[in-house]
Design a protein around this motif. Sequence first.
Motif, PDB file in Angstrom:
ATOM      1  N   MET A   1       0.852  -1.199   0.000  1.00 21.61           N
ATOM      2  CA  MET A   1       0.000   0.000   0.000  1.00 21.61           C
ATOM      3  C   MET A   1       0.880   1.238   0.000  1.00 21.61           C
ATOM      4  O   MET A   1       1.878   1.316   0.703  1.00 21.61           O
ATOM      5  N   ALA A   2       0.483   2.196  -0.825  1.00 24.21           N
ATOM      6  CA  ALA A   2       1.281   3.418  -0.914  1.00 24.21           C
ATOM      7  C   ALA A   2       1.171   4.208   0.365  1.00 24.21           C
ATOM      8  O   ALA A   2       0.107   4.291   0.986  1.00 24.21           O
ATOM      9  N   ARG A   3       2.257   4.773   0.770  1.00 18.71           N
ATOM     10  CA  ARG A   3       2.307   5.548   2.001  1.00 18.71           C
ATOM     11  C   ARG A   3       1.868   6.984   1.739  1.00 18.71           C
ATOM     12  O   ARG A   3       2.212   7.578   0.722  1.00 18.71           O
ATOM     13  N   ASP A   4       1.057   7.532   2.662  1.00 17.23           N
ATOM     14  CA  ASP A   4       0.613   8.907   2.516  1.00 17.23           C
ATOM     15  C   ASP A   4       1.811   9.836   2.568  1.00 17.23           C
ATOM     16  O   ASP A   4       2.712   9.671   3.380  1.00 17.23           O
ATOM     17  N   SER A   5       1.820  10.803   1.684  1.00 16.94           N
ATOM     18  CA  SER A   5       2.896  11.784   1.647  1.00 16.94           C
ATOM     19  C   SER A   5       2.289  13.166   1.718  1.00 16.94           C
ATOM     20  O   SER A   5       1.359  13.477   0.991  1.00 16.94           O
ATOM     21  N   ALA A   6       2.820  13.985   2.611  1.00 16.31           N
ATOM     22  CA  ALA A   6       2.319  15.344   2.799  1.00 16.31           C
ATOM     23  C   ALA A   6       3.201  16.321   2.054  1.00 16.31           C
ATOM     24  O   ALA A   6       4.426  16.248   2.121  1.00 16.31           O
ATOM     25  N   ILE A   7       2.569  17.216   1.330  1.00 16.94           N
ATOM     26  CA  ILE A   7       3.274  18.279   0.640  1.00 16.94           C
ATOM     27  C   ILE A   7       2.600  19.592   0.998  1.00 16.94           C
ATOM     28  O   ILE A   7       1.489  19.627   1.534  1.00 16.94           O
ATOM     29  N   TYR A   8       3.275  20.686   0.692  1.00 21.30           N
ATOM     30  CA  TYR A   8       2.748  22.022   0.975  1.00 21.30           C
ATOM     31  C   TYR A   8       2.700  22.794  -0.344  1.00 21.30           C
ATOM     32  O   TYR A   8       3.731  22.987  -0.990  1.00 21.30           O
ATOM     33  N   VAL A   9       1.496  23.193  -0.729  1.00 25.06           N
ATOM     34  CA  VAL A   9       1.260  23.820  -2.021  1.00 25.06           C
ATOM     35  C   VAL A   9       0.902  25.276  -1.808  1.00 25.06           C
ATOM     36  O   VAL A   9       0.058  25.614  -0.972  1.00 25.06           O
ATOM     37  N   CYS A  10       1.531  26.161  -2.567  1.00 23.71           N
ATOM     38  CA  CYS A  10       1.222  27.589  -2.514  1.00 23.71           C
ATOM     39  C   CYS A  10      -0.104  27.841  -3.209  1.00 23.71           C
ATOM     40  O   CYS A  10      -0.290  27.435  -4.362  1.00 23.71           O
ATOM     41  N   GLN A  11      -1.022  28.506  -2.525  1.00 17.73           N
ATOM     42  CA  GLN A  11      -2.331  28.782  -3.085  1.00 17.73           C
ATOM     43  C   GLN A  11      -2.314  29.974  -4.029  1.00 17.73           C
ATOM     44  O   GLN A  11      -3.352  30.306  -4.628  1.00 17.73           O
ATOM     45  N   SER A  12      -1.182  30.610  -4.181  1.00 19.60           N
ATOM     46  CA  SER A  12      -1.079  31.750  -5.083  1.00 19.60           C
ATOM     47  C   SER A  12      -0.468  31.370  -6.423  1.00 19.60           C
ATOM     48  O   SER A  12      -0.994  31.740  -7.473  1.00 19.60           O
ATOM     49  N   CYS A  13       0.634  30.616  -6.416  1.00 21.29           N
ATOM     50  CA  CYS A  13       1.315  30.278  -7.669  1.00 21.29           C
ATOM     51  C   CYS A  13       1.347  28.790  -7.960  1.00 21.29           C
ATOM     52  O   CYS A  13       1.695  28.387  -9.070  1.00 21.29           O
ATOM     53  N   GLY A  14       1.029  27.930  -6.973  1.00 19.62           N
ATOM     54  CA  GLY A  14       1.016  26.493  -7.203  1.00 19.62           C
ATOM     55  C   GLY A  14       2.333  25.788  -6.958  1.00 19.62           C
ATOM     56  O   GLY A  14       2.449  24.597  -7.233  1.00 19.62           O
TER      57      GLY A  14
ATOM     58  N   VAL B   1       5.168  23.691  -5.188  1.00 21.99           N
ATOM     59  CA  VAL B   1       5.088  22.594  -4.225  1.00 21.99           C
ATOM     60  C   VAL B   1       6.346  22.601  -3.361  1.00 21.99           C
ATOM     61  O   VAL B   1       7.463  22.693  -3.872  1.00 21.99           O
ATOM     62  N   HIS B   2       6.160  22.496  -2.030  1.00 18.21           N
ATOM     63  CA  HIS B   2       7.266  22.490  -1.078  1.00 18.21           C
ATOM     64  C   HIS B   2       7.181  21.224  -0.233  1.00 18.21           C
ATOM     65  O   HIS B   2       6.088  20.721   0.063  1.00 18.21           O
ATOM     66  N   ASN B   3       8.335  20.727   0.186  1.00 15.51           N
ATOM     67  CA  ASN B   3       8.368  19.522   1.012  1.00 15.51           C
ATOM     68  C   ASN B   3       8.065  19.814   2.478  1.00 15.51           C
ATOM     69  O   ASN B   3       7.689  18.916   3.222  1.00 15.51           O
ATOM     70  N   LYS B   4       8.259  21.053   2.899  1.00 13.53           N
ATOM     71  CA  LYS B   4       7.960  21.425   4.272  1.00 13.53           C
ATOM     72  C   LYS B   4       7.361  22.825   4.296  1.00 13.53           C
ATOM     73  O   LYS B   4       7.529  23.610   3.366  1.00 13.53           O
ATOM     74  N   TRP B   5       6.707  23.116   5.414  1.00 15.69           N
ATOM     75  CA  TRP B   5       6.017  24.404   5.505  1.00 15.69           C
ATOM     76  C   TRP B   5       7.023  25.536   5.699  1.00 15.69           C
ATOM     77  O   TRP B   5       8.060  25.376   6.346  1.00 15.69           O
ATOM     78  N   ALA B   6       6.695  26.677   5.127  1.00 14.65           N
ATOM     79  CA  ALA B   6       7.498  27.888   5.301  1.00 14.65           C
ATOM     80  C   ALA B   6       6.547  29.071   5.313  1.00 14.65           C
ATOM     81  O   ALA B   6       5.440  29.017   4.767  1.00 14.65           O
ATOM     82  N   GLY B   7       6.974  30.139   5.928  1.00 13.35           N
ATOM     83  CA  GLY B   7       6.117  31.310   5.999  1.00 13.35           C
ATOM     84  C   GLY B   7       5.974  32.022   4.679  1.00 13.35           C
ATOM     85  O   GLY B   7       4.938  32.635   4.407  1.00 13.35           O
ATOM     86  N   GLN B   8       6.996  31.937   3.834  1.00 17.43           N
ATOM     87  CA  GLN B   8       6.981  32.615   2.544  1.00 17.43           C
ATOM     88  C   GLN B   8       7.218  31.615   1.426  1.00 17.43           C
ATOM     89  O   GLN B   8       8.070  30.733   1.535  1.00 17.43           O
ATOM     90  N   CYS B   9       6.447  31.750   0.347  1.00 12.35           N
ATOM     91  CA  CYS B   9       6.625  30.879  -0.815  1.00 12.35           C
ATOM     92  C   CYS B   9       7.878  31.289  -1.564  1.00 12.35           C
ATOM     93  O   CYS B   9       8.071  32.475  -1.870  1.00 12.35           O
ATOM     94  N   GLY B  10       8.722  30.321  -1.892  1.00 14.58           N
ATOM     95  CA  GLY B  10       9.936  30.622  -2.617  1.00 14.58           C
ATOM     96  C   GLY B  10       9.713  30.910  -4.083  1.00 14.58           C
ATOM     97  O   GLY B  10      10.598  31.426  -4.749  1.00 14.58           O
ATOM     98  N   GLY B  11       8.517  30.583  -4.605  1.00 11.23           N
ATOM     99  CA  GLY B  11       8.239  30.819  -6.017  1.00 11.23           C
ATOM    100  C   GLY B  11       7.726  32.206  -6.318  1.00 11.23           C
ATOM    101  O   GLY B  11       8.205  32.878  -7.229  1.00 11.23           O
TER     102      GLY B  11
END
Length: 456
Positions: free
Chosen positions: A1-14, A16-26
């Motif tokens: 069974m595939a393991r759940d993977s959490a990602i963090y997606v910017c709601q402004s530009c889309g 994808v980050h592996n961990k949460w950050a206060g500012q989007c790098g994109g």
Amino acid sequence: MARDSAIYVCQSCGNVHNKWAGQCGGCGQWNTLVQETYNTPPGGLKAETPGKISRLNQLQFETLESEDAIPVRMVTGIDEFDRVCGGGVVPGSAILIAGDPGVGKSTLLLQVAASAALKNLKVAYISGEEAVEQIRGRAGRMGLAKAPVDLAAETALRTILEALKREKFDLVIIDSIQTLWSDAVEAAQGSVSQVRACAGELVRLAKKQSTSIIMVGHVTKEGQIAGPRVVEHMVDAVLSFEGERGYPFRILRGTKNRFGATDEIGVFEMGDAGLREVPNPSALFLGDGHERASGSAVFAGIEGSRPVLVEVQALVAPSAYGTPRRAVVGWDSGRLAMILAVLEARCGVGFGQKDVYLNVAGGLRISEPAGDLCAALALVSALTDVPLPRDCVVFGEISLSGDIRSVSRAEGRLKEALKLGFSSAVTAQSVAENAPLQVRGFTTLVDAVTSLFPQG
């Protein structure tokens, strides 16, 4: 069974980050990263044992030659819409239409759906924002109640896809893509992941069944299409529906089109019974034929494949504060600063202690450099209080050296001016040969200013 993977997606530009950050790098926006979980690897692909790939999964190559006839475009009957699409809607294409809330996207697409259905095309209109009765009420007010359009109100993507697979449609309108949700993505409705997943499934369906799908997309307060930029890359055409508040004019502008020109526009006028096509936008943007005031000049521009004449208005007033103000509507503020610098450095016309206002009448936005000369002469006319000739149009690009350069499709601009009753034009010297009307050609901006404003 595939393991759940959490990602963090910017709601402004889309992004994808592996961990949460206060500012989007994109995109640099703050507090826009939202956690989303996927139960399957990206793309939903399962690992296959080498050598055991079924024949159904093998890639089949084709040649460039084909015996099939080129699909004929579907003409909806709304000429301005068909013009922006490149002459009609291509079967199997995916189109994204974006615009500000309340600009009239749903009204336009309901008229497109009704007109196409009356031309014996099978059309479905699926709304996730309005109930069926609301759509019927709007169609009744617009006189479209008898059009054979199939209506539905649904937001579940799986239900929509099953219905579209059961019954073949020529044209499907989704209003809007932000309201759809897919049960394959664990994210909130309207989030970047949901928009991307739903758009991808609809585009895939359009290609497989040769069904043309038009999706409505909302825009952010910055004017960008809400959701990731990848949605724009998925579709075949991106159309922007624009309109200034306080003006009844609406402009449908193509920003991407794999099957036509990308700079084409369609002009509409909003009324009580919906949108009315404007086949001659020049007469609409010029207004009535009163005497021309100082600071006013008519620009002969090109929008897509059609020439458009529009009035450019300038106002120069003494500055009441220490820093002069520069305000511009419908034009690039950077080009205004450049024109003011060229006028002062090359022509000796200074605006240092003056407030400068520049406006393009009618809510149209000018983006081509051919409007430089028109803006410069309008500014000098406002400063000297000397009006330009009433029967004159202006176009030409200005270089930093003060030279006036010729622009493309000058003959088309002059023919449009002649058709609307103009008898002369001010432009570059090279355009004067074989012109359909009288042309006053100049090689430098200082020559044009001293000739047209000898008393200033």
